[in-house]
Design an enzyme around this catalytic site. Sequence first.
Site, PDB file in Angstrom:
ATOM      1  N   GLU A   1      62.506  28.466 167.869  1.00 19.36           N
ATOM      2  CA  GLU A   1      61.121  28.436 168.352  1.00 19.36           C
ATOM      3  C   GLU A   1      60.205  28.005 167.222  1.00 19.36           C
ATOM      4  OE1 GLU A   1      60.058  32.306 169.890  1.00 19.36           O
ATOM      5  OE2 GLU A   1      61.912  32.412 171.035  1.00 19.36           O
TER       6      GLU A   1
ATOM      7  N   LYS B   1      57.165  28.481 164.790  1.00 16.07           N
ATOM      8  CA  LYS B   1      56.489  29.665 164.264  1.00 16.07           C
ATOM      9  C   LYS B   1      54.990  29.355 164.263  1.00 16.07           C
ATOM     10  CE  LYS B   1      56.778  33.055 160.566  1.00 16.07           C
ATOM     11  NZ  LYS B   1      55.347  33.218 160.359  1.00 16.07           N
TER      12      LYS B   1
ATOM     13  N   ASP C   1      51.152  29.585 163.759  1.00 14.40           N
ATOM     14  CA  ASP C   1      50.371  30.145 162.659  1.00 14.40           C
ATOM     15  C   ASP C   1      49.089  30.781 163.192  1.00 14.40           C
ATOM     16  OD1 ASP C   1      49.696  30.833 160.151  1.00 14.40           O
ATOM     17  OD2 ASP C   1      49.233  28.815 159.451  1.00 14.40           O
TER      18      ASP C   1
ATOM     19  N   TYR D   1      55.986  35.379 172.901  1.00 15.13           N
ATOM     20  CA  TYR D   1      57.354  35.104 172.470  1.00 15.13           C
ATOM     21  C   TYR D   1      58.318  36.276 172.558  1.00 15.13           C
ATOM     22  CZ  TYR D   1      55.175  36.732 168.142  1.00 15.13           C
ATOM     23  OH  TYR D   1      54.465  37.443 167.223  1.00 15.13           O
TER      24      TYR D   1
ATOM     25  N   LYS E   1      60.427  29.116 156.624  1.00 15.70           N
ATOM     26  CA  LYS E   1      59.048  28.758 156.268  1.00 15.70           C
ATOM     27  C   LYS E   1      59.026  27.347 155.696  1.00 15.70           C
ATOM     28  CE  LYS E   1      56.055  31.884 156.172  1.00 15.70           C
ATOM     29  NZ  LYS E   1      56.009  33.119 155.495  1.00 15.70           N
TER      30      LYS E   1
ATOM     31  N   CYS F   1      45.972  46.102 122.453  1.00 14.86           N
ATOM     32  CA  CYS F   1      45.384  46.192 123.789  1.00 14.86           C
ATOM     33  C   CYS F   1      43.965  45.626 123.803  1.00 14.86           C
ATOM     34  CB  CYS F   1      45.357  47.649 124.248  1.00 14.86           C
ATOM     35  SG  CYS F   1      44.500  47.884 125.812  1.00 14.86           S
TER      36      CYS F   1
ATOM     37  N   CYS G   1      41.496  48.857 124.597  1.00 11.74           N
ATOM     38  CA  CYS G   1      41.258  49.975 123.680  1.00 11.74           C
ATOM     39  C   CYS G   1      41.676  49.677 122.246  1.00 11.74           C
ATOM     40  CB  CYS G   1      41.982  51.224 124.187  1.00 11.74           C
ATOM     41  SG  CYS G   1      43.772  51.091 124.060  1.00 11.74           S
TER      42      CYS G   1
ATOM     43  N   CYS H   1      50.410  49.079 127.003  1.00  9.88           N
ATOM     44  CA  CYS H   1      49.541  49.876 126.149  1.00  9.88           C
ATOM     45  C   CYS H   1      49.901  51.322 126.433  1.00  9.88           C
ATOM     46  CB  CYS H   1      48.072  49.620 126.493  1.00  9.88           C
ATOM     47  SG  CYS H   1      46.982  50.821 125.727  1.00  9.88           S
TER      48      CYS H   1
ATOM     49  N   CYS I   1      43.423  55.124 127.203  1.00  8.49           N
ATOM     50  CA  CYS I   1      42.940  53.745 127.323  1.00  8.49           C
ATOM     51  C   CYS I   1      42.041  53.615 128.556  1.00  8.49           C
ATOM     52  CB  CYS I   1      44.124  52.793 127.424  1.00  8.49           C
ATOM     53  SG  CYS I   1      43.675  51.127 127.904  1.00  8.49           S
TER      54      CYS I   1
HETATM   55  S1  IVH Z   1      59.316  36.783 166.792  1.00  9.01           S
HETATM   56  C1  IVH Z   1      60.167  41.324 165.108  1.00  9.01           C
HETATM   57  N1  IVH Z   1      58.565  34.345 167.331  1.00  9.01           N
HETATM   58  O1  IVH Z   1      55.668  35.396 162.690  1.00  9.01           O
HETATM   59  C2  IVH Z   1      59.167  40.223 165.015  1.00  9.01           C
HETATM   60  N2  IVH Z   1      57.317  35.557 165.702  1.00  9.01           N
HETATM   61  O2  IVH Z   1      56.970  36.664 160.237  1.00  9.01           O
HETATM   62  C3  IVH Z   1      59.367  39.279 166.122  1.00  9.01           C
HETATM   63  N3  IVH Z   1      55.392  34.353 164.797  1.00  9.01           N
HETATM   64  O3  IVH Z   1      54.724  38.743 163.040  1.00  9.01           O
HETATM   65  C4  IVH Z   1      58.566  38.079 165.915  1.00  9.01           C
HETATM   66  N4  IVH Z   1      55.659  32.518 165.991  1.00  9.01           N
HETATM   67  O4  IVH Z   1      53.235  36.944 164.090  1.00  9.01           O
HETATM   68  C5  IVH Z   1      58.325  35.446 166.594  1.00  9.01           C
HETATM   69  N5  IVH Z   1      57.995  32.209 167.950  1.00  9.01           N
HETATM   70  C6  IVH Z   1      57.753  33.285 167.224  1.00  9.01           C
HETATM   71  C7  IVH Z   1      56.665  33.371 166.320  1.00  9.01           C
HETATM   72  C8  IVH Z   1      56.489  34.524 165.565  1.00  9.01           C
HETATM   73  C9  IVH Z   1      54.912  33.142 165.089  1.00  9.01           C
HETATM   74  C10 IVH Z   1      54.816  35.269 163.800  1.00  9.01           C
HETATM   75  C11 IVH Z   1      54.590  36.668 164.276  1.00  9.01           C
HETATM   76  C12 IVH Z   1      55.392  37.567 163.375  1.00  9.01           C
HETATM   77  C13 IVH Z   1      55.602  36.690 162.197  1.00  9.01           C
HETATM   78  C14 IVH Z   1      56.908  37.082 161.533  1.00  9.01           C
END
Ligand code: IVH
Length: 665
Positions: A109, A111, A113, A218, A306, A400, A403, A418, A423
């Site tokens: 999926e 992620k 933001d 999700y 990431k 330091c 001090c 220190c 201090c």
């Molecule tokens: S699953 C147990 N799916 O990423 C946590 N998270 O680093 C289950 N996020 O806190 C999260 N897209 O805010 C999941 N497709 C996705 C996501 C997603 C964004 C975020 C979410 C979570 C954070 C985890």
Amino acid sequence: MDLKARVRVLHERLHQYNYEYHVLDNPSVPDSEYDKLLHELIEIESQHPELKAADSPTVRVGGEAQSTFEKVRHDTPMLSLSNAFNETDLRRFDQRVRDAVGEVEYMCELKIDGLAVSLKYVDGRFVQGLTRGDGTTGEDITENLKTIHAIPLTLKEPISFEVRGEAYMPRQSFLRLNDEKEKKGEQPFANPRNAAAGSLRQLDSKLAAARKLDIFLYSINDFTELDATSQSEALAELDQLGFKTNPERMNVKTIDDVLAYIDKWTSERDTLSYDIDGIVIKVNAIEHQEEMGFTQKSPRWAIAYKFPAEEVVTTLEDIELSIGRTGVVTPTAILTPVHVAGTTVSRASLHNEDLIHERDIRIGDHVVVKKAGDIIPEVVKVILDRRSDDAQPYRMPTHCPSCGHELVRIEGEVALRCINPKCQAQLIEGLKHFVSRQAMNIDGLGTKIIEQLYHHHLIKDVADIFYLEKNDLLPLERMGEKKADNLIKAIEKSKSQSLEHLLFGLGIRHLGVKASQVLAEKYDTMERLMQVTEAELVEIYDVGEKLAQSFVTYMSNEDIQKLIQKMSQHHVNMTYTGQKSSQIDGHPDFKNKTVVLTGKLEQMTRTEASQWLKNHGAKVTSSVTKSTDLVIAGKDAGSKLTKAETLGTPIWNEQDFIDKQNEIN
Ligand code: IVH
């Protein structure tokens, strides 16, 4: 037609048109038709307020402003994900998965933001929406969430459950919002995520409504409510119920397919209309997920890849030194301000002397800077080609900077320290720690005020805080009557904090939040904690030798004993007033038992049943496996009941369960 019936028709149509437009992205009527019906409904509701329902489509425009957001505990904690930054991390994850459960299918999926939110539905109605907060407790932002058109106010089925997802601001809304802000001479938001967060924290939901947020759901936190046996089926069911899920998800068979999916989105992320910061990989089958379970913080069956952080070049103008609470000297790079990943960066921690030498960082160098985890600025490396001939290697001072005491390097540690207990820099840091959120949580007692109080000789140690009076505060800079009153109130309130806060606040070496909690709960009073021995402490699961030693040394120090006495005289609470784990640990009949609920319950809802079981220490799962300890089968139970029968799992009917509840309660 009577008005009630008309209202019902308007509800139905508006909900449907809203769904077609915001979830399906496929409207069947022009916007003007929607607006016309909405105005008709607004008009009726203003004449007949009694006809306005909590889930009326008119709530989308926002309502009365609130004064605060209520803090609410999550039914199940909102965890986070462990991270992967490269192919090696991902292949390791895949290996762990296959070692645990064999060959699996993954769900990839995007992620998103944005901000994690949890939506609670009761009998198909949206009743409460919370932020993630610290994972255990979030803030109630229901009214703001209702303004997100993609969140259904009523579901296509009357089910009760919690669904989680990411609220976000589409790029277009973000650009428009910043445009408006700039025209008004206001500071623009750094990125869509901050803008989304700011919008959801508006106390006036009319303002939130104007911000045009969106959402992708999700996950659900309780699979017992749905028939789904996998993440892909769960998402499909969410679609059926009227939620918006992300369409770019993909089921794959191998980690190589996962890598291909990542490659694709690494190059195509800019084509999306919203920001993503990585890819989430989940084991698809719920059965496998349950087998793998969770660590304290995150599921073992999922990982977040990431995207690499953005890197930029700037110059390192100076190295500043600061002294921490324990005397550790930390060097900080002072940088020519530069824009990176959405914010301006002008400082970055260099951590310790070794790191400066390893990377051969010198004042005046051109350096590459990125934000680790996209949050914390870091100096990655020096661009040696651009170094000037007269740049000198950096030398840490021998004394330091606060001090003047000689600095020492303790064997086996990288830090320079220190060790002067008097201090000033250390004392001030200790005071800041004492009032911080996880310690005594004294609202309003910020760094500036602490420094002034210290320099005016009003506080020398943490106990002095409780002797402060309003008249002591009034002469301070930027301190008014009201602020002083509030501060005194906050100090007064902090006196009744449960013991673990005080314990953590003292800043005992190696004593973190978790161990403070364990110790306070186990020993109940400060008096007993002051008499505990090292031998006793190391017996405790969460306490290591280092902590045991530093704890006993700390408590046997006469100055500390006086300090504690001084606080006690000022009525600072010295006892544990939190919940006892024995109360939350559960009932012996259910503690650590895996229970499956199936079929239709008649005298309670599944959510109630599952909550009761969890409160009594059970783990409620959705599929029957060898490790299931008990199946509670309601009416018309199907394949799960059959499976339990073949496995010989104990089976109760609803009445058996109710009898047991009565026996326990
Ligand atoms: S699953 C147990 N799916 O990423 C946590 N998270 O680093 C289950 N996020 O806190 C999260 N897209 O805010 C999941 N497709 C996705 C996501 C997603 C964004 C975020 C979410 C979570 C954070 C985890």
